[in-house]
Motif scaffolding. Structure first.
Motif, short mmCIF file in Angstrom:
data_model
loop_
_atom_site.label_atom_id
_atom_site.label_comp_id
_atom_site.label_asym_id
_atom_site.label_seq_id
_atom_site.Cartn_x
_atom_site.Cartn_y
_atom_site.Cartn_z
N SER A 132 0.84 -1.20 0.00
CA SER A 132 0.00 0.00 0.00
C SER A 132 0.87 1.24 0.00
N LEU A 133 1.98 1.17 0.77
CA LEU A 133 2.89 2.30 0.80
C LEU A 133 3.51 2.54 -0.57
N GLY A 134 3.88 1.47 -1.25
CA GLY A 134 4.42 1.61 -2.61
C GLY A 134 3.39 2.22 -3.54
N SER A 135 2.12 1.76 -3.40
CA SER A 135 1.04 2.32 -4.21
C SER A 135 0.84 3.79 -3.90
N LEU A 136 0.94 4.08 -2.56
CA LEU A 136 0.81 5.48 -2.16
C LEU A 136 1.96 6.31 -2.69
N ASP A 137 3.18 5.74 -2.67
CA ASP A 137 4.32 6.45 -3.25
C ASP A 137 4.09 6.75 -4.72
N LEU A 138 3.58 5.71 -5.47
CA LEU A 138 3.30 5.90 -6.89
C LEU A 138 2.22 6.95 -7.09
N GLU A 139 1.17 6.81 -6.23
CA GLU A 139 0.07 7.78 -6.33
C GLU A 139 0.56 9.17 -5.98
N ASN A 140 1.45 9.21 -4.98
CA ASN A 140 2.02 10.50 -4.59
C ASN A 140 2.83 11.10 -5.73
N ASP A 141 3.63 10.24 -6.42
CA ASP A 141 4.40 10.73 -7.57
C ASP A 141 3.47 11.28 -8.64
N LEU A 142 2.37 10.53 -8.91
CA LEU A 142 1.41 10.99 -9.91
C LEU A 142 0.76 12.30 -9.48
N LEU A 143 0.44 12.36 -8.15
CA LEU A 143 -0.16 13.58 -7.63
C LEU A 143 0.82 14.76 -7.74
N VAL A 144 2.09 14.49 -7.45
CA VAL A 144 3.09 15.54 -7.56
C VAL A 144 3.21 16.01 -9.01
N GLU A 145 3.24 15.03 -9.93
CA GLU A 145 3.32 15.38 -11.35
C GLU A 145 2.09 16.16 -11.79
N GLU A 146 0.92 15.67 -11.32
CA GLU A 146 -0.34 16.35 -11.65
C GLU A 146 -0.36 17.75 -11.05
N TRP A 147 0.18 17.87 -9.83
CA TRP A 147 0.24 19.18 -9.18
C TRP A 147 1.14 20.14 -9.96
#
Length: 649
Positions: A132-147
């Motif tokens: 889940s943490l890895g998924s969150l990291d990936l999601e966080n990366d996507l969110l950062v990119e989207e941001w």
């Protein structure tokens, strides 16, 4: 266990609620700490279990030894029975203790298994949390990119909003006012000149005094950032420009521009006729439009021949002319220099000419000197012709715009103040078949038109047609030279001689019975030639026509008339009169040319009259003087050639 389950539950809630990544990482750290604690506890339990197992083994070993010893002692006798019983009891106790220890061991094993299962569950949960943490990291990366993308879009949107805001707040460029003040142009102006902005595209300025040059400081107001005139930035009342030709004025506002054409016409010393049609409409030829007309005899000193604003009708005659004007190398088509006719509801006097309702405006489009008609009219004035059309030079201001130099004068009307043919007479034209009713004769190449009266019932047409045909029949008869009943019986000799000489001297191509050859007839009288009319293409036509050769003598009726020796003698006599008055004719030319000095320059600015002559010399007045000089030289040569011809007849 409950605490661990609670912790897992909390972590699960944190994951399911998408707790902030920092909190999740802190929870994972806590879980890892608790897992380490559990691992240590399990290790301790394992060590204790191993110790108990070792003790049990030791006990089992001792039990085995005791049993073996018991068996050995059992053989020793009863004496040891008591001891054996005691030992047996002791063995039971030990067995009970051993059983208790085994039960405790089983319990410990069960706890160990439960702990192992719990550890596996925690490991699975930790793995799930790690995933889940890895998924969150990936999601966080996507969110950062989207941001970051969103921030970039926000930045671009802000730039677009700034541009849009600039456009919204940007003023549409527009010229509001334009004028020349005498106080700012003291060497040029005697009074202020306020200009008119026409159609939001043309600035028309009229300076009411004679000017030798047009370097002026304009005063203006506008909506926008700045103004350029002729490509140079202009500051109101501070920057001078040469307005001797049309200038492009551009108002700039941000990335928007609005262009105007500035036309400055100066008073020329001529009277000024102001004509304003209703709605500034005049788009169709040979059709009257309602108008108001005023005439200023002298814009500086005032005059007696003017006219205050008066209702009238205005008509463009013939085929409409249009003109392509070049402004900063950009061509645009505008209304040209056309022939006009004015009609007033009541008779008015213009420039001290006899009052009348109808007036003619001649543009002299085909005469670069503007002197041909007036020179012919001067020759008519010193002739024996009964009537000469009266014309005066004027500047025309048409619908708010300077339209050039015109001749304003009388129409070919049969009334008493003009051709004067009486209430039942006629004004006729050979070749002007665009006017009124027409009829043909046997020897004239062109039909004869009835210009007056304008209302022509069949009886009126038949009467004059029969008279002209009868006069022509006599002219071509065998006894046409008879003094009593020959051609002179129906035709006035003096008018035929005078009209002929003026047209022949001028070498007027229209006088060759082709167009606008005017005749008049008063009932009970004779057919007369005249008045003279339309000499624009005469007098050498700006050097395009040589000074030698006849143009009228060999045309139909005149060819026949020159077979009458008495007519030839009359022509020679009257030609000598014109020949002797050459100096008077030249003086008339010089006076009119000098009178037109400033007018000719303004007209050239408006219509590019001298454009083809400006290859080397660009001074319009000098070019004009050259054309006038050529006209006078041509006339002198023409007179000499005609004298030789007439002397030889």
């Amino acid at each position: 266990m409950k605490r661990l389950a609670f912790i897992v539950f909390v972590l699960t809630c944190l994951v399911s609620c998408k707790t902030d990544l920092t909190d999740i990482e802190r929870s994972i750290t806590d879980l890892e700490t608790q897992g380490q604690t559990l691992d240590n506890r399990i290790k301790q339990l394992n060590e204790e279990s191993q110790r108990l197992s070792a003790e049990i083994k030791e006990l089992q070993k001792k039990s085995d030894e005791l049993t073996k010893r018991s068996e050995e002692l059992a053989a020793q006798g009863d004496e040891l029975a008591a001891q054996g019983e005691e030992l047996s009891n002791r063995s039971d106790e030990l067995e009970a203790a051993s059983k208790a220890l085994l039960d405790e061991l089983d319990s410990l094993r069960k706890q160990s298994l439960d702990l192992a299962a719990e550890i596996l569950a925690l490991q699975d949960e930790g793995k799930a949390l790690s995933d889940s943490l890895g998924s969150l990291d990936l999601e966080n990366d996507l969110l950062v990119e989207e941001w970051n993308t969103l921030q970039e879009l926000i930045k671009l949107s802000q730039e677009e909003l700034e541009k849009l805001d600039a456009k919204i707040n940007q003023t549409d460029p527009k010229l509001l006012h334009f004028e020349f003040l005498a106080s700012e142009n003291p060497m040029q102006l005697v009074e202020n000149a306020e200009c008119e902005i026409i159609g939001d595209s043309v600035v028309e300025c009229r300076v009411l005094n004679v000017m030798s040059a047009k370097s002026l400081f304009p005063r203006f107001s506008f909506n926008g950032d700045y103004v350029t005139i002729g490509g140079k930035q202009a500051v109101s009342s501070k920057t001078a420009f040469d307005f001797s030709s049309e200038r492009a004025l551009v108002v700039h506002s941000g990335d928007k521009t609005k262009e105007y054409t500035v036309i400055v016409s100066a008073y020329t010393g001529l009277p000024t006729l102001w004509a304003e049609t209703t709605g500034r409409m005049l788009s169709e030829a040979n059709h009257y439009y309602k108008a108001t007309v005023s005439l200023v005899d002298n814009a500086v000193y005032g005059g007696t021949g003017g006219l205050s604003e008066t209702s009238a009708r205005m008509m463009a005659q013939g085929t409409l002319r249009y003109y392509t004007k070049q402004v900063d190398w950009s061509g645009h088509t505008e209304w040209g220099k056309n022939d006009y006719k004015l009609n007033f509801s009541n008779a008015v006097s213009l420039l001290n000419m006899p009052a009348h309702k109808d007036w003619q405006m001649v543009p002299n489009v085909y005469d670069i000197t503007m002197l041909h008609n007036q020179t012919a009219f001067y020759m008519s004035e010193i002739s024996k012709l009964d009537y000469t059309p009266r014309f005066h030079y004027v500047d025309l201001m048409f619908n708010g715009r300077y339209a050039g130099t015109y001749m304003l004068g009388e129409t070919l009307d049969g009334t008493s103040s003009r051709v004067n043919v009486g209430s039942d007479g006629y004004v006729l034209s050979i070749g002007s078949n665009t006017f009124g009713s027409t009829f043909a004769t046997a020897h004239l190449e062109q039909p004869v038109s009835i210009l007056y009266p304008t209302s022509q019932p069949a009886s009126v047409v038949n009467y004059i047609a029969n008279f002209v045909r009868e006069a022509e029949t006599v002219l071509y008869s065998s006894n046409f030279t008879d003094k009593s009943y020959g051609w002179r019986y129906n035709m006035d000799e003096d008018s035929f001689v005078e009209w002929y000489l003026i047209n022949e001297i001028a070498k007027n191509p229209g006088g060759a019975f082709k167009s606008s050859c005017i005749m008049n007839y008063r009932r009970g009288g004779k057919l007369e030639m005249g008045p003279v009319w339309d000499f624009e293409k005469a007098f050498g036509d700006a050097g395009s026509t040589g000074a030698t050769g006849f143009v009228i003598k060999n045309v139909s009726w005149y060819k026949r008339l020159f077979k009458d020796p008495d007519f030839v003698a009359k022509v020679k006599e009257r030609f000598a009169y014109y020949y002797d008055h050459q100096e008077d004719i030249l003086k008339s030319i010089n006076e009119n040319a000098q009178y037109l000095k400033y007018a000719i320059q303004e007209d050239d600015t408006k219509w590019d009259t001298f454009l083809k002559y400006k290859t080397s010399e660009k001074n319009t007045w000098l070019l004009y003087q050259g054309q006038v000089s050529s006209m006078k030289s041509w006339l002198a040569e023409r007179m000499s050639w005609l004298k030789e011809q007439f002397d030889a007849m």
